[in-house]
Every structure is written in structure tokens, then in C-alpha cells.
Design a protein around this motif. Structure first.
Motif, PDB file in Angstrom:
ATOM      1  N   GLN A  78      64.763  93.337  71.612  1.00  0.00           N
ATOM      2  CA  GLN A  78      66.178  93.374  71.239  1.00  0.00           C
ATOM      3  C   GLN A  78      66.532  94.739  70.680  1.00  0.00           C
ATOM      4  OE1 GLN A  78      67.409  90.166  68.677  1.00  0.00           O
ATOM      5  NE2 GLN A  78      69.191  91.272  67.977  1.00  0.00           N
ATOM      6  N   ALA A  79      67.684  95.243  71.101  1.00  0.00           N
ATOM      7  CA  ALA A  79      68.224  96.477  70.542  1.00  0.00           C
ATOM      8  C   ALA A  79      68.895  96.155  69.214  1.00  0.00           C
ATOM      9  CB  ALA A  79      69.236  97.087  71.505  1.00  0.00           C
ATOM     10  N   ALA A  80      69.197  97.188  68.448  1.00  0.00           N
ATOM     11  CA  ALA A  80      69.885  97.012  67.167  1.00  0.00           C
ATOM     12  C   ALA A  80      71.023  98.032  67.064  1.00  0.00           C
ATOM     13  CB  ALA A  80      68.903  97.174  66.014  1.00  0.00           C
ATOM     14  N   PRO A  81      71.955  98.026  68.031  1.00  0.00           N
ATOM     15  CA  PRO A  81      72.978  99.070  68.079  1.00  0.00           C
ATOM     16  C   PRO A  81      74.014  99.015  66.959  1.00  0.00           C
ATOM     17  CG  PRO A  81      73.468  97.384  69.696  1.00  0.00           C
ATOM     18  CD  PRO A  81      72.113  97.056  69.106  1.00  0.00           C
ATOM     19  N   LYS A  82      74.171  97.879  66.308  1.00  0.00           N
ATOM     20  CA  LYS A  82      75.174  97.758  65.254  1.00  0.00           C
ATOM     21  C   LYS A  82      74.592  98.009  63.870  1.00  0.00           C
ATOM     22  CE  LYS A  82      78.084  94.824  67.983  1.00  0.00           C
ATOM     23  NZ  LYS A  82      78.842  93.615  68.133  1.00  0.00           N
ATOM     24  N   HIS A  83      73.336  98.411  63.824  1.00  0.00           N
ATOM     25  CA  HIS A  83      72.677  98.692  62.554  1.00  0.00           C
ATOM     26  C   HIS A  83      72.756 100.182  62.249  1.00  0.00           C
ATOM     27  CE1 HIS A  83      71.231  94.703  63.402  1.00  0.00           C
ATOM     28  NE2 HIS A  83      70.814  94.609  62.160  1.00  0.00           N
ATOM     29  N   THR A  84      72.613 100.517  60.989  1.00  0.00           N
ATOM     30  CA  THR A  84      72.650 101.911  60.558  1.00  0.00           C
ATOM     31  C   THR A  84      71.236 102.383  60.286  1.00  0.00           C
ATOM     32  OG1 THR A  84      74.830 101.607  59.569  1.00  0.00           O
ATOM     33  CG2 THR A  84      73.547 103.498  58.811  1.00  0.00           C
ATOM     34  N   LEU A  85      70.852 103.462  60.939  1.00  0.00           N
ATOM     35  CA  LEU A  85      69.547 104.069  60.705  1.00  0.00           C
ATOM     36  C   LEU A  85      69.652 104.918  59.444  1.00  0.00           C
ATOM     37  CD1 LEU A  85      66.661 104.566  61.800  1.00  0.00           C
ATOM     38  CD2 LEU A  85      67.594 106.577  62.954  1.00  0.00           C
ATOM     39  N   ILE A  86      69.034 104.463  58.361  1.00  0.00           N
ATOM     40  CA  ILE A  86      69.037 105.197  57.098  1.00  0.00           C
ATOM     41  C   ILE A  86      67.984 106.296  57.153  1.00  0.00           C
ATOM     42  CG2 ILE A  86      68.781 105.009  54.593  1.00  0.00           C
ATOM     43  CD1 ILE A  86      71.199 103.425  55.738  1.00  0.00           C
ATOM     44  N   ALA A  87      66.792 105.951  57.649  1.00  0.00           N
ATOM     45  CA  ALA A  87      65.711 106.933  57.780  1.00  0.00           C
ATOM     46  C   ALA A  87      64.817 106.533  58.944  1.00  0.00           C
ATOM     47  CB  ALA A  87      64.892 107.012  56.506  1.00  0.00           C
ATOM     48  N   ARG A  88      64.375 107.520  59.694  1.00  0.00           N
ATOM     49  CA  ARG A  88      63.462 107.263  60.808  1.00  0.00           C
ATOM     50  C   ARG A  88      62.025 107.146  60.314  1.00  0.00           C
ATOM     51  NH1 ARG A  88      63.614 108.867  66.811  1.00  0.00           N
ATOM     52  NH2 ARG A  88      61.411 108.849  67.354  1.00  0.00           N
ATOM     53  N   GLU A  89      61.662 107.946  59.321  1.00  0.00           N
ATOM     54  CA  GLU A  89      60.292 107.944  58.807  1.00  0.00           C
ATOM     55  C   GLU A  89      60.305 108.061  57.289  1.00  0.00           C
ATOM     56  OE1 GLU A  89      56.415 107.516  58.786  1.00  0.00           O
ATOM     57  OE2 GLU A  89      57.526 107.409  60.642  1.00  0.00           O
ATOM     58  N   PRO A  90      59.889 107.055  56.568  1.00  0.00           N
ATOM     59  CA  PRO A  90      59.555 105.718  57.070  1.00  0.00           C
ATOM     60  C   PRO A  90      60.828 104.977  57.473  1.00  0.00           C
ATOM     61  CG  PRO A  90      59.439 105.707  54.682  1.00  0.00           C
ATOM     62  CD  PRO A  90      59.735 107.128  55.098  1.00  0.00           C
ATOM     63  N   LEU A  91      60.703 104.102  58.433  1.00  0.00           N
ATOM     64  CA  LEU A  91      61.864 103.409  58.989  1.00  0.00           C
ATOM     65  C   LEU A  91      62.603 102.620  57.919  1.00  0.00           C
ATOM     66  CD1 LEU A  91      63.507 102.731  61.508  1.00  0.00           C
ATOM     67  CD2 LEU A  91      62.006 100.760  61.846  1.00  0.00           C
ATOM     68  N   HIS A  92      63.919 102.820  57.917  1.00  0.00           N
ATOM     69  CA  HIS A  92      64.812 102.058  57.037  1.00  0.00           C
ATOM     70  C   HIS A  92      66.085 101.821  57.842  1.00  0.00           C
ATOM     71  CE1 HIS A  92      66.880 101.639  52.848  1.00  0.00           C
ATOM     72  NE2 HIS A  92      67.365 100.778  53.733  1.00  0.00           N
ATOM     73  N   LEU A  93      66.406 100.552  58.053  1.00  0.00           N
ATOM     74  CA  LEU A  93      67.546 100.139  58.860  1.00  0.00           C
ATOM     75  C   LEU A  93      68.346  99.128  58.065  1.00  0.00           C
ATOM     76  CD1 LEU A  93      68.131 100.764  61.966  1.00  0.00           C
ATOM     77  CD2 LEU A  93      67.261  98.476  62.378  1.00  0.00           C
ATOM     78  N   GLU A  94      69.647  99.239  58.079  1.00  0.00           N
ATOM     79  CA  GLU A  94      70.524  98.279  57.401  1.00  0.00           C
ATOM     80  C   GLU A  94      71.590  97.818  58.378  1.00  0.00           C
ATOM     81  OE1 GLU A  94      70.315  97.064  54.327  1.00  0.00           O
ATOM     82  OE2 GLU A  94      68.726  98.350  53.575  1.00  0.00           O
ATOM     83  N   PRO A  95      72.102  96.631  58.277  1.00  0.00           N
ATOM     84  CA  PRO A  95      71.694  95.533  57.409  1.00  0.00           C
ATOM     85  C   PRO A  95      70.446  94.845  57.961  1.00  0.00           C
ATOM     86  CG  PRO A  95      73.501  94.810  58.799  1.00  0.00           C
ATOM     87  CD  PRO A  95      73.248  96.278  59.117  1.00  0.00           C
ATOM     88  N   SER A  96      70.204  93.630  57.523  1.00  0.00           N
ATOM     89  CA  SER A  96      69.021  92.885  57.943  1.00  0.00           C
ATOM     90  C   SER A  96      69.087  92.552  59.434  1.00  0.00           C
ATOM     91  CB  SER A  96      68.906  91.592  57.132  1.00  0.00           C
ATOM     92  OG  SER A  96      70.015  90.745  57.406  1.00  0.00           O
ATOM     93  N   LEU A  97      67.929  92.239  59.975  1.00  0.00           N
ATOM     94  CA  LEU A  97      67.813  91.783  61.363  1.00  0.00           C
ATOM     95  C   LEU A  97      67.667  90.265  61.353  1.00  0.00           C
ATOM     96  CD1 LEU A  97      65.224  94.434  62.483  1.00  0.00           C
ATOM     97  CD2 LEU A  97      67.547  94.262  63.340  1.00  0.00           C
ATOM     98  N   LEU A  98      68.325  89.616  62.295  1.00  0.00           N
ATOM     99  CA  LEU A  98      68.240  88.161  62.409  1.00  0.00           C
ATOM    100  C   LEU A  98      68.097  87.795  63.874  1.00  0.00           C
ATOM    101  CD1 LEU A  98      68.501  85.211  61.409  1.00  0.00           C
ATOM    102  CD2 LEU A  98      70.989  85.495  61.624  1.00  0.00           C
ATOM    103  N   TRP A  99      67.061  87.039  64.177  1.00  0.00           N
ATOM    104  CA  TRP A  99      66.891  86.501  65.517  1.00  0.00           C
ATOM    105  C   TRP A  99      67.259  85.030  65.455  1.00  0.00           C
ATOM    106  CZ3 TRP A  99      63.327  90.240  63.841  1.00  0.00           C
ATOM    107  CH2 TRP A  99      63.321  91.414  64.591  1.00  0.00           C
ATOM    108  N   THR A 100      68.393  84.691  66.024  1.00  0.00           N
ATOM    109  CA  THR A 100      68.887  83.309  65.940  1.00  0.00           C
ATOM    110  C   THR A 100      68.059  82.330  66.760  1.00  0.00           C
ATOM    111  OG1 THR A 100      70.478  83.752  67.706  1.00  0.00           O
ATOM    112  CG2 THR A 100      71.243  84.026  65.436  1.00  0.00           C
ATOM    113  N   CYS A 101      67.284  82.837  67.725  1.00  0.00           N
ATOM    114  CA  CYS A 101      66.467  81.949  68.557  1.00  0.00           C
ATOM    115  C   CYS A 101      65.440  81.181  67.731  1.00  0.00           C
ATOM    116  CB  CYS A 101      65.770  82.745  69.651  1.00  0.00           C
ATOM    117  SG  CYS A 101      64.824  84.164  69.053  1.00  0.00           S
ATOM    118  N   CYS A 102      64.910  81.832  66.684  1.00  0.00           N
ATOM    119  CA  CYS A 102      63.856  81.189  65.904  1.00  0.00           C
ATOM    120  C   CYS A 102      64.082  81.301  64.394  1.00  0.00           C
ATOM    121  CB  CYS A 102      62.504  81.785  66.265  1.00  0.00           C
ATOM    122  SG  CYS A 102      62.402  83.552  65.945  1.00  0.00           S
TER     123      CYS A 102
END
Length: 97
Positions: A59-83
Motif C-alpha cells: 500500500q502507498a501512503a500518499p496522504k501522509h506527511t514525511l517528517i523524516a526519511r532517516e530515521p523514518l517518521h511519517l504522520e498521521p498513523s497508518l491503518l489497514w482496514t482489512c485486518c
């Protein structure tokens, strides 16, 4: 081809760059620039082990904001509704919610 849980994306995503395993169930990788549909999207793609579907799901995360690439920090949270897998990626670590 369906991959088993014990064969994570770090073993078979050799055309992606920098594939990293966050947990035994979650990995991410950077799309090579020549393969991305949107070269302005800096975010990685994620794979999670979907226990509901019994397979690795990408899954892509195009609506998330990349805060830092290293170490990775992405906001907001990720949610997979399938499980229901839900959490944050902060300081290069997965934080379950």
C-alpha cells in the motif's frame, strides 16, 4: 505469487530501493524514481502481513506527511482496514495503536 509470512518483502522486493523490515509483519521501501506514478510523492510504500487475507499486502501512503526519511517518521498513523493493523512510524520504529 503469494508469499508466505516467513518470506518478508526484504527477501523479494529487489527492484525497490532500501526495503526495511519494521516488525515481522510490517516493511517499507522506497519506489525507484523511474517507477513512481508521482515523482513529487516522497513517501515510501508499505507492506503488512494481513492475517485476514493470509498474505503480504502492499500500500502507498500518499496522504501522509514525511517528517523524516532517516530515521523514518511519517504522520498521521497508518491503518489497514482489512485486518485492523494500526500504528505510527516514528523514529524508525513501529508504534502500535
Amino acid at each position: 505469487m503469494k508469499k508466505p509470512h516467513d518470506d518478508p518483502p526484504t527477501n523479494w522486493c529487489d527492484w525497490w530501493t532500501e526495503v526495511h523490515q519494521l516488525t515481522p509483519d510490517i516493511a517499507y521501501g522506497w519506489v525507484p524514481s523511474h517507477l513512481t506514478a508521482d515523482p513529487n510523492d516522497p513517501n515510501p510504500w508499505f507492506w503488512h502481513w494481513c492475517a485476514t487475507q493470509n498474505r503480504w499486502e502492499a500500500q502507498a501512503a500518499p496522504k501522509h506527511t514525511l517528517i523524516a526519511r532517516e530515521p523514518l517518521h511519517l504522520e498521521p498513523s497508518l491503518l489497514w482496514t482489512c485486518c485492523g493493523t494500526h500504528g505510527f512510524v516514528r523514529n524508525g520504529q513501529w508504534e502500535s495503536v
